[in-house]
Design a protein around this motif. Structure first.
Motif, short mmCIF file in Angstrom:
data_model
loop_
_atom_site.label_atom_id
_atom_site.label_comp_id
_atom_site.label_asym_id
_atom_site.label_seq_id
_atom_site.Cartn_x
_atom_site.Cartn_y
_atom_site.Cartn_z
N ASN A 129 0.64 -1.18 -0.10
CA ASN A 129 -0.07 0.15 0.04
C ASN A 129 0.96 1.15 -0.13
N ILE A 130 1.13 1.53 -1.20
CA ILE A 130 2.21 2.88 -1.29
C ILE A 130 1.08 3.89 -2.01
N GLU A 131 0.90 5.19 -1.36
CA GLU A 131 -0.06 6.23 -1.65
C GLU A 131 0.71 7.17 -2.90
N ILE A 132 -0.10 7.92 -3.57
CA ILE A 132 0.74 8.86 -4.33
C ILE A 132 1.49 9.95 -3.88
N SER A 133 0.80 10.33 -2.73
CA SER A 133 1.20 11.47 -1.88
C SER A 133 2.61 11.09 -1.40
N GLU A 134 3.04 9.70 -1.08
CA GLU A 134 4.31 9.30 -0.56
C GLU A 134 5.23 9.15 -1.96
#
Length: 186
Positions: A71-76
């Motif tokens: 679960n890697i978010e765009i904001s990261e």
């Protein structure tokens, strides 16, 4: 020896007779799978089936199998946030999950550069819940779109065919008498 395998799907248009619907997105799928496994954790394997969007490489209607998810978010990726959760991408991971769909081609390329092939909204929660019960988990997906500005329209246009391809693949692979299955079922 027969195997006791739990087949899962999200629901909401991604439903098959052979699979239990657990809900769309990370939260609903985690809650519902936890309820299922709390009642019966004797399953030898969990297999989640669904559609996915490709980040950069591959073909629409490709079948993609995965044994892990993140679960890697765009904001990261954009340096706007961080997570205290371990977001290392395991070598075998191909699937990223979020409650959002990527619609920016340059962001999709950044996911691909991190070793991710595709995204599916539920697989990370399915992976984490099954692992917490000590049950091996696998995902089988059919690509409906690329993660770009046309993602939603392409998903809508290709969804029915992708569902048919995925259903035929699963029945042939996991349920036929002469299957060459990675994960045999009863």
């Amino acid at each position: 020896m027969d195997k006791n395998i739990l087949f899962l799907c999200a629901g909401n248009g991604e439903v098959w007779d052979f699979a239990k619907s657990i809900g769309v997105g990370l939260v609903s799928s985690a809650m519902n799978l936890t309820k299922i496994l709390a009642r019966n954790s004797s399953f030898e394997k969990v297999i989640f089936a669904g559609t996915c969007g490709l980040y950069e490489k591959g073909e629409i209607f490709d079948i993609i199998k995965s044994k892990a998810a993140v679960n890697i978010e765009i904001s990261e990726l954009l340096g706007l946030s961080y997570s205290p959760l371990n977001c290392d991408v395991p070598h075998e991971t191909k699937i990223n999950s979020s409650n959002f769909i990527t619609t920016d081609k340059s962001v999709a390329s950044k996911f691909y550069e991190r070793g991710l092939l595709a995204e599916n909204m539920e697989f990370f929660s399915v992976y984490k819940v099954a692992k917490s019960f000590g049950i091996p988990v696998f995902g089988v997906f059919c690509a409906t779109n690329f993660c770009d500005e046309n993602a939603h329209n392409d998903f809508i246009k290709n969804h029915k065919k992708a569902m048919d391809i995925l259903e035929n693949y699963i029945i042939k692979t996991y349920f036929s008498e002469n299957r060459l299955a990675d994960f045999p079922v009863k």
